[in-house]
Design an enzyme around this catalytic site. Structure first.
Site: not given
Length: 436
Positions: A119, A38, A203
C-alpha cells in the site's frame, strides 16, 4: 482571462488516501482544479499489502492511465490461472495439508485477476503523479464543519481545526471508514458511524523462505486462502521484496472496546491462541511473525448503510460512503469506480455554461449517488457473508466444498462481470434527467 474561457471548477477533496489521490488525478486530467485537504502532516497509508481486481484496473485506465501505470510499476500479477482455497483446520500433518485430495476446499478460475502491491509503495508512486508545482495538497487540515451556501449563491465553505477556512464549488469526502464528511453529511443518523464487523485481523509479512518451509513451495509461490472455524488466512508472495504477506482474520463475538481506535498493539502469542486446533502448517507460518504485532479491528457500513452519498454540493466516496470488510478483496475497487463516475460527471458540469453551475453540480452528485448505491452496498453485504463463509459461519454453505465454490464464483462473477461504460452512460442519463 479571455472572455470565452470559463473558469475551472474548484474541487475540494477531503482525505489524501488512495481514493482521494486517484480522484484528484482523474479530475486534473480533465482540466479541473483540485485541492486535497489531508488531516495528517504527510501522505501515509497504513497496512501491509492489498490487491486490485481487473475491473479496478480498467477503471484506473479510464480515470487516468498514469494511475494504472503506477500500479503496474509497484504491483505483481499472480501468474496462476486459478485461485485456491484450502482447509487450514482439518489436515493433521503438513503432508496432508499439501495434498489436494485432503486439504483443498475448492479451486476456481481467478476471475477477479488480482494485482497485488504494498500500500505504502503504491501511495508514494501515485503521489509523484501530482503536479510538481505543489499546492494540490494542504496538510494538517482536519475538517470540522462545512456549509453549503447554494441558496445564497455562494460556494461550499470548509472549516478546519486550525481555525482556517477554504471555499470550493464542490466537496468530495474521501476520508475513509471513520469519515468526518459522512458524519457532517448525514447528521444524526445511524449511518454516520461505521460499525464493528466482529472481525479482527493480524497483518504482517514474513520471510519468503520461511513461508515456503511452512506451507511448501507450491503454496508459498501463489496466493492462497486457508479456511477454518472462526478464523481464516489470506496470503500471497511479494517476491520482488522477498517477503510473504499474510492476513489472519479472526471472529470476535464481543463488542470492540476501543471506540474508533481500530489499531492496537498485540502479540504473536495472541494470534497463535486464535489458531488452537488448526493444522501445523498454519501455526508454523504464523509463528514466523514478530513477537510484537498489530491488531486491526474491521469496521464497515453493513449494519447501517448510508441512505444517500450526496447532499447539495457535498458527497462521499470510497470507504467514506460504503466501507467494506476486505473479504472480497474488492472494497477499493468500488472506490475507484466512484472516482471514475465523479470525474466523468464533473467534467460534464465544467463543459456546460457557467450560468447555472451550482445546481448542475448538485444534480451531478445526486446522479452519482443514485448510480453507485446498489452495487457498492451489495458488495458490503456480500463481503460480510463471504467472510463468515470462510470461517464456517455462513449456514447456507456450512463446510460443504461444492457450496463454497458456488457461493464464491457467483459473487466474484458479479464483481468482475461489470460494464463500466454502461455505468457511465447510466450516470450521464440520470444527470441529464435531473438537469432537464
Amino acid at each position: 482571462m479571455a472572455a470565452n474561457v470559463k473558469p475551472s471548477l474548484d474541487v475540494a477533496i477531503v482525505g489524501g488516501g488512495i481514493i482521494g489521490i486517484m480522484a484528484t488525478l482523474g479530475l486534473l486530467r480533465r482540466g479541473i482544479r483540485v485541492t486535497i485537504y489531508e488531516r495528517a502532516a504527510v501522505l501515509a497509508d497504513i497496512g501491509a499489502a492489498f490487491a486490485f481486481t481487473a475491473i479496478a484496473r480498467e477503471s484506473m485506465q479510464l480515470l487516468d492511465p498514469s494511475i494504472l501505470e503506477a500500479l503496474m510499476h509497484v504491483g505483481m500479477k499472480d501468474p496462476n490461472p486459478t485461485s485456491e482455497y484450502w482447509d487450514g483446520f482439518g489436515p493433521r500433518t503438513k503432508e496432508a495439508a499439501e495434498d489436494p485430495e485432503t486439504g483443498l476446499m475448492f479451486d476456481s478460475l481467478d476471475s477477479l485477476d488480482f494485482v497485488a502491491c504494498l500500500r505504502a509503495h503504491f501511495l508514494q508512486v501515485l503521489a509523484k503523479q501530482l503536479p510538481e508545482s505543489g499546492g494540490v495538497v494542504e496538510f494538517n487540515k482536519q475538517l470540522v464543519s462545512f456549509t453549503d451556501k447554494l441558496e445564497e449563491g455562494g460556494k461550499v465553505v470548509l472549516s478546519f481545526a486550525d481555525g482556517t477556512t477554504a471555499e470550493a464549488d464542490v466537496v468530495l469526502g474521501c476520508d475513509g471508514v471513520h469519515s468526518f464528511t459522512r458524519k457532517a453529511l448525514l447528521g444524526d443518523h445511524p449511518a454516520s458511524n461505521a460499525g464493528y464487523s466482529h472481525k479482527i485481523v493480524y497483518r504482517s509479512m514474513v520471510p519468503l523462505a520461511g513461508a515456503s518451509a511452512a506451507l511448501g513451495a507450491y503454496k508459498a509461490g501463489r496466493a492462497t486462502m486457508h479456511t477454518g472455524p472462526n478464523a481464516h488466512m489470506v496470503s500471497y508472495p511479494l517476491p520482488m521484496h522477498n517477503v510473504y504477506n499474510l492476513s489472519l482474520f479472526v471472529h470476535d463475538d464481543k463488542e470492540w472496546p476501543h471506540d474508533r481506535n481500530s489499531v492496537i498493539p498485540s502479540s504473536r502469542d495472541e494470534a497463535l491462541k486464535a489458531l488452537e486446533g488448526f493444522g501445523p502448517h498454519i501455526r508454523e507460518l504464523v509463528a514466523l511473525l514478530p513477537e510484537q504485532i498489530t491488531k486491526y479491528a474491521i469496521f464497515d457500513t453493513y449494519d447501517n448503510p448510508a441512505p444517500t452519498y450526496a447532499k447539495g454540493r457535498v458527497c462521499i466516496a470510497g470507504d467514506a460512503a460504503h466501507a467494506s470488510s476486505p473479504f472480497h478483496g474488492a472494497g477499493t475497487t468500488t472506490g475507484v469506480e466512484d472516482a471514475l463516475v465523479l470525474a466523468d460527471l464533473l467534467e460534464r458540469v465544467q463543459a456546460g455554461p457557467l450560468e447555472g453551475r451550482p445546481p448542475r453540480l448538485e444534480a451531478a452528485l445526486r446522479a452519482y449517488s443514485s448510480v453507485r448505491m446498489e452495487r457498492s452496498q451489495w458488495l458490503v453485504k456480500s463481503s460480510r457473508e463471504i467472510g463468515d463463509m470462510y470461517q464456517f459461519r455462513y449456514p447456507p454453505a456450512g463446510k460443504d466444498k461444492a457450496k463454497f465454490k458456488v457461493e464464491f464464483e457467483t459473487r466474484a462473477g458479479k464483481i468482475c462481470d461489470f460494464d463500466l461504460n454502461a455505468m457511465l452512460n447510466k450516470a450521464r442519463k440520470e444527470y441529464s434527467s435531473i438537469v432537464n
